[in-house]
Motif scaffolding. Structure first.
Motif, PDB file in Angstrom:
ATOM      1  N   GLN A  57       1.339  -0.957  -0.110  1.00 36.83           N
ATOM      2  CA  GLN A  57      -0.055  -0.037  -0.176  1.00 36.83           C
ATOM      3  C   GLN A  57       1.245   1.759   0.172  1.00 36.83           C
ATOM      4  OE1 GLN A  57      -3.089  -0.470   3.013  1.00 36.83           O
ATOM      5  NE2 GLN A  57      -2.762   1.621   3.324  1.00 36.83           N
ATOM      6  N   LEU A  58       1.919   1.573   0.566  1.00 41.42           N
ATOM      7  CA  LEU A  58       2.492   2.394   0.844  1.00 41.42           C
ATOM      8  C   LEU A  58       3.410   2.552  -0.154  1.00 41.42           C
ATOM      9  CD1 LEU A  58       4.210   1.721   4.720  1.00 41.42           C
ATOM     10  CD2 LEU A  58       2.730   3.804   3.749  1.00 41.42           C
ATOM     11  N   GLU A  59       3.545   1.475  -1.356  1.00 45.45           N
ATOM     12  CA  GLU A  59       4.451   1.218  -2.668  1.00 45.45           C
ATOM     13  C   GLU A  59       5.928   1.549  -2.125  1.00 45.45           C
ATOM     14  OE1 GLU A  59       2.351   4.238  -5.116  1.00 45.45           O
ATOM     15  OE2 GLU A  59       0.973   2.722  -5.328  1.00 45.45           O
ATOM     16  N   ILE A  60       6.538   0.714  -1.062  1.00 42.94           N
ATOM     17  CA  ILE A  60       7.856   0.006  -0.908  1.00 42.94           C
ATOM     18  C   ILE A  60       8.486  -0.979  -1.707  1.00 42.94           C
ATOM     19  CG2 ILE A  60       9.840   0.589   0.373  1.00 42.94           C
ATOM     20  CD1 ILE A  60       7.709   1.659   2.399  1.00 42.94           C
ATOM     21  N   GLY A  61       9.122  -0.753  -2.522  1.00 46.46           N
ATOM     22  CA  GLY A  61      10.302  -1.860  -3.500  1.00 46.46           C
ATOM     23  C   GLY A  61      10.305  -3.178  -2.338  1.00 46.46           C
ATOM     24  N   ALA A  62       9.568  -4.166  -2.972  1.00 49.60           N
ATOM     25  CA  ALA A  62      10.054  -4.775  -1.397  1.00 49.60           C
ATOM     26  C   ALA A  62       9.756  -6.586  -1.619  1.00 49.60           C
ATOM     27  CB  ALA A  62       8.417  -4.959  -0.530  1.00 49.60           C
ATOM     28  N   THR A  63      10.673  -7.691  -1.053  1.00 47.03           N
ATOM     29  CA  THR A  63      10.947  -8.423  -1.067  1.00 47.03           C
ATOM     30  C   THR A  63       9.907  -9.644  -0.194  1.00 47.03           C
ATOM     31  OG1 THR A  63      12.894  -8.240  -2.650  1.00 47.03           O
ATOM     32  CG2 THR A  63      12.419 -10.697  -1.737  1.00 47.03           C
ATOM     33  N   PHE A  64       9.385 -10.722  -0.120  1.00 50.70           N
ATOM     34  CA  PHE A  64       9.229 -11.574   0.307  1.00 50.70           C
ATOM     35  C   PHE A  64       9.490 -12.279   0.611  1.00 50.70           C
ATOM     36  CE2 PHE A  64       5.116  -8.322   0.105  1.00 50.70           C
ATOM     37  CZ  PHE A  64       5.014  -7.411   0.990  1.00 50.70           C
ATOM     38  N   LEU A  65       9.845 -12.501   1.810  1.00 51.02           N
ATOM     39  CA  LEU A  65      10.657 -14.164   1.641  1.00 51.02           C
ATOM     40  C   LEU A  65       9.657 -15.065   2.899  1.00 51.02           C
ATOM     41  CD1 LEU A  65      14.154 -13.008   2.361  1.00 51.02           C
ATOM     42  CD2 LEU A  65      13.297 -13.610   0.466  1.00 51.02           C
ATOM     43  N   ARG A  66       8.444 -15.616   2.008  1.00 52.99           N
ATOM     44  CA  ARG A  66       8.072 -15.923   3.198  1.00 52.99           C
ATOM     45  C   ARG A  66       8.521 -17.824   3.451  1.00 52.99           C
ATOM     46  NH1 ARG A  66       3.496 -15.098  -1.249  1.00 52.99           N
ATOM     47  NH2 ARG A  66       3.367 -12.551  -0.954  1.00 52.99           N
ATOM     48  N   ALA A  67       8.525 -18.084   5.123  1.00 56.54           N
ATOM     49  CA  ALA A  67       9.574 -19.477   5.061  1.00 56.54           C
ATOM     50  C   ALA A  67       8.990 -20.079   6.277  1.00 56.54           C
ATOM     51  CB  ALA A  67      10.576 -18.674   6.090  1.00 56.54           C
ATOM     52  N   GLY A  68       8.904 -21.261   5.561  1.00 59.14           N
ATOM     53  CA  GLY A  68       8.382 -22.765   5.967  1.00 59.14           C
ATOM     54  C   GLY A  68       9.142 -22.503   7.702  1.00 59.14           C
ATOM     55  N   PHE A  69       8.747 -23.295   8.227  1.00 57.97           N
ATOM     56  CA  PHE A  69       9.818 -23.700   9.388  1.00 57.97           C
ATOM     57  C   PHE A  69      10.167 -24.193  10.212  1.00 57.97           C
ATOM     58  CE2 PHE A  69       9.973 -26.570  13.419  1.00 57.97           C
ATOM     59  CZ  PHE A  69       9.123 -26.445  14.305  1.00 57.97           C
ATOM     60  N   PHE A  70      10.485 -22.997  10.726  1.00 58.71           N
ATOM     61  CA  PHE A  70      13.005 -23.202  11.204  1.00 58.71           C
ATOM     62  C   PHE A  70      12.759 -24.791  11.152  1.00 58.71           C
ATOM     63  CE2 PHE A  70      12.968 -18.306  12.119  1.00 58.71           C
ATOM     64  CZ  PHE A  70      12.287 -18.144  10.647  1.00 58.71           C
ATOM     65  N   MET A  71      14.198 -24.945  11.321  1.00 57.36           N
ATOM     66  CA  MET A  71      15.241 -26.650  11.627  1.00 57.36           C
ATOM     67  C   MET A  71      15.798 -25.669  12.941  1.00 57.36           C
ATOM     68  SD  MET A  71      17.481 -27.768   9.025  1.00 57.36           S
ATOM     69  CE  MET A  71      16.496 -28.483   6.999  1.00 57.36           C
ATOM     70  N   GLN A  72      15.868 -24.325  13.802  1.00 53.99           N
ATOM     71  CA  GLN A  72      16.412 -23.849  14.878  1.00 53.99           C
ATOM     72  C   GLN A  72      15.583 -23.193  15.659  1.00 53.99           C
ATOM     73  OE1 GLN A  72      17.719 -23.032  11.360  1.00 53.99           O
ATOM     74  NE2 GLN A  72      19.883 -23.279  12.125  1.00 53.99           N
ATOM     75  N   ASN A  73      14.050 -23.418  15.475  1.00 52.78           N
ATOM     76  CA  ASN A  73      13.181 -24.212  16.528  1.00 52.78           C
ATOM     77  C   ASN A  73      13.205 -25.329  17.690  1.00 52.78           C
ATOM     78  OD1 ASN A  73      11.612 -21.566  15.504  1.00 52.78           O
ATOM     79  ND2 ASN A  73       9.916 -23.110  14.105  1.00 52.78           N
ATOM     80  N   LEU A  74      14.306 -26.082  17.168  1.00 52.36           N
ATOM     81  CA  LEU A  74      14.129 -27.274  17.210  1.00 52.36           C
ATOM     82  C   LEU A  74      15.871 -27.260  18.645  1.00 52.36           C
ATOM     83  CD1 LEU A  74      14.016 -30.283  14.711  1.00 52.36           C
ATOM     84  CD2 LEU A  74      12.408 -29.191  16.660  1.00 52.36           C
ATOM     85  N   ASN A  75      16.176 -26.520  18.040  1.00 56.10           N
ATOM     86  CA  ASN A  75      17.724 -26.218  19.252  1.00 56.10           C
ATOM     87  C   ASN A  75      17.121 -24.392  19.607  1.00 56.10           C
ATOM     88  OD1 ASN A  75      18.461 -25.124  16.661  1.00 56.10           O
ATOM     89  ND2 ASN A  75      19.273 -23.783  18.108  1.00 56.10           N
TER      90      ASN A  75
END
Ligand SMILES: NC(=O)c1ccc[n+]([C@@H]2O[C@H](COP(=O)([O-])OP(=O)(O)OC[C@H]3O[C@@H](n4cnc5c(N)ncnc54)[C@H](OP(=O)(O)O)[C@@H]3O)[C@@H](O)[C@H]2O)c1
Length: 287
Positions: A125-143
């Protein structure tokens, strides 16, 4: 030279983004609530400036965004309301920031309830150039979140049933973030980042058992048992409910999507669960 501001610089992904950016031709501004503490934790370097930044304190915005070209944006887990993030986005727009690379979540384009979806729409909406990184579940949740269960009880304790998860290593997310920050062709794109394999927690337990050379069991508790146990451990109710929602999604088979995008952006296969457990094994072994 490119000036890149990294929010969440003391957190899981932001810390790795800062680390990888130090090898690139840019100056890093680590946006942190406590610059002195962050400098002690992350280290002093001529390539990194520590600047005070707090999403909930607009008086920190002007100085933090001064002369910044690009912003790596992490939504702190505790800030779930778009009203808490929007003022910083507006300040970024005012400051003329050319691109925001936003750490979003898998499915944000469909699931309009999650805070990440609202943030994506606000940025558009603000019209800022953007890249969205839609990440899955982090492995690092396990540590992090599940460290103690695995280390002291030899247990993977999550109500995920037989559902599969396409786990991703945060080091791969950070490597993708670097590329998208440094190459302008990723502006106005969205990528769904997953690992290359979808595993049940039974399979994850087998990998832990083999690599750590000690038995790790997936106990697959019921949702109610999970919630009561987390309550007994005095975890905040909001956090418990978010975990319950995530693992219910997994149980329903909705966390197993695998996309080719991580591999395409890395020019190599994503790190596997076995790689991750091998690299982090000291975390779960009693010293
Ligand atoms: N875990 C997953 O599997 C997963 C998957 C996909 C997406 N995500 C998303 O990833 C994001 C979390 O990333 P992460 O795990 O890298 O973060 P994290 O390790 O939880 O760290 C949060 C960061 O936010 C900072 N922070 C907290 N409150 C702040 C405030 N008011 N103003 C400025 N900074 C503040 C913290 O800095 P201090 O040092 O000041 O506390 C810290 O650096 C969330 O939006 C989550 O939904 C997570």
């Amino acid at each position: 030279m490119l000036n890149i501001l990294v929010t969440g610089a003391t957190g899981n992904v932001g810390k790795e983004v800062v680390r990888l950016l130090t090898d690139q031709d840019c100056h890093i501004y680590a946006a942190v609530r406590n610059p002195e503490q962050a400098k002690q934790r992350l280290g002093d370097s001529s390539k990194i400036s520590y600047v005070e930044f707090d999403f909930t304190n607009p008086s920190t915005f002007i100085n933090a965004f001064r002369q910044i070209n690009k912003l790596f944006l992490v939504r702190p887990p505790a800030l779930a309301n778009i009203r808490e993030i929007a003022p910083a986005l507006e300040a970024a727009k005012q400051a003329g920031i050319e691109q925001i690379v936003f750490l979003s979540v898998v499915g944000a384009e469909r699931n309009r309830i999650v805070p990440h979806s609202k943030i994506e729409r606000y940025i558009n909406q603000l019209e800022i150039g953007a890249t969205f990184l839609r990440a899955g579940f982090f492995m690092q949740n396990l540590n992090t979140v599940h460290l103690e269960d695995i280390k002291t009880r030899g247990e993977l304790f999550m109500p995920a049933g037989n559902g599969k998860t396409s786990f991703i290593d945060i080091r791969d997310i950070a490597a993708v973030a670097i590329r998208t920050l440094l190459e302008n062709e990723h502006i106005n794109k969205a990528y769904t980042l997953t690992g290359s394999e979808a595993l049940t927690f039974y399979q994850v337990a087998d990998i832990f058992t083999e690599v750590l050379n000690k038995p790790i069991k997936y106990t697959n508790p019921s949702l109610i048992n999970f919630i009561l146990t987390m309550r007994a451990r005095k975890l905040p109710i909001n956090f418990i409910l978010i975990m319950a929602a995530i693992y219910t999604t997994t149980r329903l088979g909705l966390a197993s999507q695998i996309t080719p995008e991580t591999e395409q952006l890395l020019n190599r296969p994503p790190l596997t669960m076995r790689d991750y457990v091998q690299h982090y094994q000291q975390c779960w072994l009693n010293s």
